[in-house]
Design an enzyme around this catalytic site. Structure first.
Site, PDB file in Angstrom:
ATOM      1  N   TYR A  73       0.849  -1.199   0.000  1.00 38.48           N
ATOM      2  CA  TYR A  73       0.000   0.000   0.000  1.00 38.48           C
ATOM      3  C   TYR A  73       0.878   1.239   0.000  1.00 38.48           C
ATOM      4  CZ  TYR A  73      -4.962  -0.528  -0.115  1.00 38.48           C
ATOM      5  OH  TYR A  73      -6.236  -0.702  -0.562  1.00 38.48           O
ATOM      6  N   GLU A  75      -0.544   4.832  -0.445  1.00 34.66           N
ATOM      7  CA  GLU A  75      -1.343   6.038  -0.699  1.00 34.66           C
ATOM      8  C   GLU A  75      -0.512   7.273  -0.419  1.00 34.66           C
ATOM      9  OE1 GLU A  75      -5.157   5.902   1.163  1.00 34.66           O
ATOM     10  OE2 GLU A  75      -5.676   4.039   0.149  1.00 34.66           O
ATOM     11  N   ASP A 250      -7.145  14.037 -24.294  1.00 35.81           N
ATOM     12  CA  ASP A 250      -7.101  12.611 -23.945  1.00 35.81           C
ATOM     13  C   ASP A 250      -6.393  11.893 -25.087  1.00 35.81           C
ATOM     14  OD1 ASP A 250      -7.567   9.944 -23.504  1.00 35.81           O
ATOM     15  OD2 ASP A 250      -9.714  10.168 -23.102  1.00 35.81           O
ATOM     16  N   THR A 279      -3.858   6.483 -21.622  1.00 34.19           N
ATOM     17  CA  THR A 279      -3.610   5.114 -21.177  1.00 34.19           C
ATOM     18  C   THR A 279      -2.138   4.825 -21.454  1.00 34.19           C
ATOM     19  OG1 THR A 279      -4.040   4.157 -23.350  1.00 34.19           O
ATOM     20  CG2 THR A 279      -5.919   4.343 -21.855  1.00 34.19           C
ATOM     21  N   LYS A 282      -2.104   1.186 -24.976  1.00 31.92           N
ATOM     22  CA  LYS A 282      -2.565   1.118 -26.370  1.00 31.92           C
ATOM     23  C   LYS A 282      -1.348   1.314 -27.279  1.00 31.92           C
ATOM     24  CE  LYS A 282      -7.249   2.373 -24.994  1.00 31.92           C
ATOM     25  NZ  LYS A 282      -8.376   3.307 -25.135  1.00 31.92           N
ATOM     26  N   ARG A 288      -1.212  -2.212 -18.669  1.00 30.22           N
ATOM     27  CA  ARG A 288      -2.556  -1.660 -18.596  1.00 30.22           C
ATOM     28  C   ARG A 288      -2.609  -0.578 -17.534  1.00 30.22           C
ATOM     29  NH1 ARG A 288      -5.761  -4.296 -21.425  1.00 30.22           N
ATOM     30  NH2 ARG A 288      -7.619  -3.047 -21.622  1.00 30.22           N
TER      31      ARG A 288
END
Ligand SMILES: *Cc1c(COP(=O)(O)O)cnc(C)c1O
Length: 489
Positions: A73, A75, A250, A279, A282, A288
């Site tokens: 973790y 954060e 985008d 992203t 792609k 991913r």
């Protein structure tokens, strides 16, 4: 046979050993999962993958995701975590951001978003936090949307109701996350869209400007997932400035072309947009995930992405982003990106000369959009018939599509994946021939009412088998992950 385009370089013996051993470890717990992983490699190797949003990440990127970073973790942000023991996560997140800044020439990069949608939501909240003045909140001493009380939220919702987003319409190639109803962006903003010129299929900047003047959006969105042309981001920024809007680009689909410097000057979004979202999986060929680039005035607000809209970051994926961005900084990636576009041009020309309608008459990026209505087919029939013949594409609406978003009249074809395999001009011309043959040999079935069906069709005798065999021959010349053997010893 070797292609003219550089594909992944990796040590096949080492990668084979790594995967063989990994599959044995997995198989000892749940052999069906190990088998499915092996089967997926076999399927990907055997498929003529022309889905414009898909690619093949390198073994180094893939291996970086399968380890103990997944268990941590973290954060917060680099050097400022809400959990102890994040020094190694700091290293990989810092590296991913550093590579992203260098790769795109961006002043600031945020690499935590788990997907492209998440990157957009982070960006939208950052723009709201940075741009929307909430006098009552300021009076209450609240500086940031993260610090809102319940009453503040009521005020904010009312304020949000007045905020507007202008984006590209879906049937012109825009994306659901650009203010459309089924997505949260459509609930946060009042939306309006701009389309393309009906006669040319090209983006009409004067029409965008006129719409922006009328609509006065907070956010002007640029970017697409099915528009086969470049966008002039310098012009989009002029329009945004003229109406006081924030330009968010985008680049989820075409980030690889930006990274590879195929899109430069006015066509590179990074120097022109206030915020860029993307992203990583792609055309950029990474793991991913998503990321955000921003001008400095938005960086603090973007840094609040977690916990504002994101859960804990995915350290294993951030590590893989660092590896992928490092790969994309190599000269070979620029050659790859140029080949992606050259191949798309070859494909578009090959289809057009064989009588297939190419929307906008061609392409300037990694995708080609076909209008299959001249064959009497819907996009759905064409997509299924091509799949029967071993060619994987997806149906897509064309501008002002009479068949709507489900059946559609179009098929979207992209070159990033097969270019990674090493396909060049000869292979893509052959692909065009195979696609044209299948479309020409597909006939819609007639319904009992005598109407052509929108979903059912028949293929000419033997066509599917012949095409699949020809596709298999092409693929055999350009193996995916050459030398990688994951079968048990
Ligand atoms: C693919 C895509 C997204 C969404 O990416 P996910 O990682 O699937 O969430 C967002 N915007 C555009 C333009 C896209 O093409």
């Amino acid at each position: 046979m070797t292609g003219s385009v550089p594909t992944h370089s990796f040590d096949a013996a080492l990668a084979s050993a790594a995967y063989r051993n990994a599959l044995q470890v997995i198989g000892a717990v749940e052999p069906r999962v190990a088998d499915a992983i092996g089967a997926e490699l076999a399927d990907q190797r055997a498929s003529l993958k022309l889905i414009a949003s898909e690619n093949y990440a390198s073994p180094a990127v893939l291996l970086t995701m399968g380890n103990w970073f997944s268990d941590k973790y973290a954060e917060g942000t680099v050097g400022h975590r809400f959990y102890a023991g994040c020094q190694n996560v700091d290293t990989v997140e810092g590296l991913a951001a550093e590579h992203a800044r260098a790769l795109f020439g961006a002043p600031y990069a945020y690499v935590q978003p788990h997907s492209g949608i998440d990157a957009n939501v982070v960006a939208f909240w950052a723009v709201l936090a940075q741009r929307v003045e909430l006098p009552s909140l300021e009076k209450a001493g609240v500086r940031h949307v993260n610090e809102l009380t319940d009453d503040d939220w009521t005020t904010l919702r009312r304020a949000l109701g007045d905020q507007r987003m202008l984006g590209m319409s879906l049937d012109a190639g825009g994306h659901l996350t650009h203010g459309f109803r089924p997505n949260i962006s459509g609930k946060m903003f009042e939306q309006s869209s701009y389309g393309t010129d009906p006669s040319t299929g090209l983006l009409d900047y004067d029409a965008v400007r006129a719409r922006a003047r009328e609509f006065r959006p907070l956010i002007l969105m640029a970017g697409y997932s099915a528009y086969p042309r470049r966008v002039n981001f310098a012009t989009m920024r002029e329009i945004a400035d003229e109406v006081g809007a924030t330009l968010v680009v985008d680049m989820a689909h075409f980030a690889g072309l930006v990274a590879g410097k195929v899109f430069s000057g006015d066509f590179d979004p990074v120097p022109h947009a206030h915020v860029v979202t993307s992203t990583s999986h792609k055309s950029l060929r990474g793991p991913r995930g998503g990321f955000v680039l921003a001008q400095p005035e938005f960086s603090d607000a973007v840094d609040r992405g977690c916990p504002m809209v994101l859960g804990g970051p995915l350290p294993h994926v951030m590590a893989a982003k660092a590896v992928a961005f490092a790969e994309a900084r190599q000269p070979a990636f620029a050659e790859y990106a140029q080949a992606v576009v050259d191949n798309a041009v070859t494909l578009a020309e090959g289809l057009a000369k064989r009588g297939v309608t190419v929307v906008t008459g061609g392409t300037e990026n990694h995708l080609v959009l076909l209008d299959v209505s001249s064959f009497g087919l819907t996009g759905r029939q064409a997509e299924s018939a091509l799949l029967d013949a071993g060619i994987v594409t997806n149906r897509n609406a064309v501008p002002s599509d009479p068949n709507g978003a489900w059946y559609t009249s179009g098929v979207r074809i992209g070159t990033p994946a097969l270019t990674t395999r090493g396909f060049g001009a000869d292979e893509f011309d052959r692909v065009a021939e195979l696609i044209a043959d299948v479309l020409g040999g597909t006939t819609p079935t007639t319904t009992s009412a005598g109407e052509p069906s929108k979903a059912k069709y028949t293929l000419a005798d033997g066509l599917a088998g012949r095409t699949a065999a020809a596709a298999g021959e092409l693929l055999a010349g350009y193996p995916l992950y050459p030398g990688l053997d994951v079968s048990g010893q």
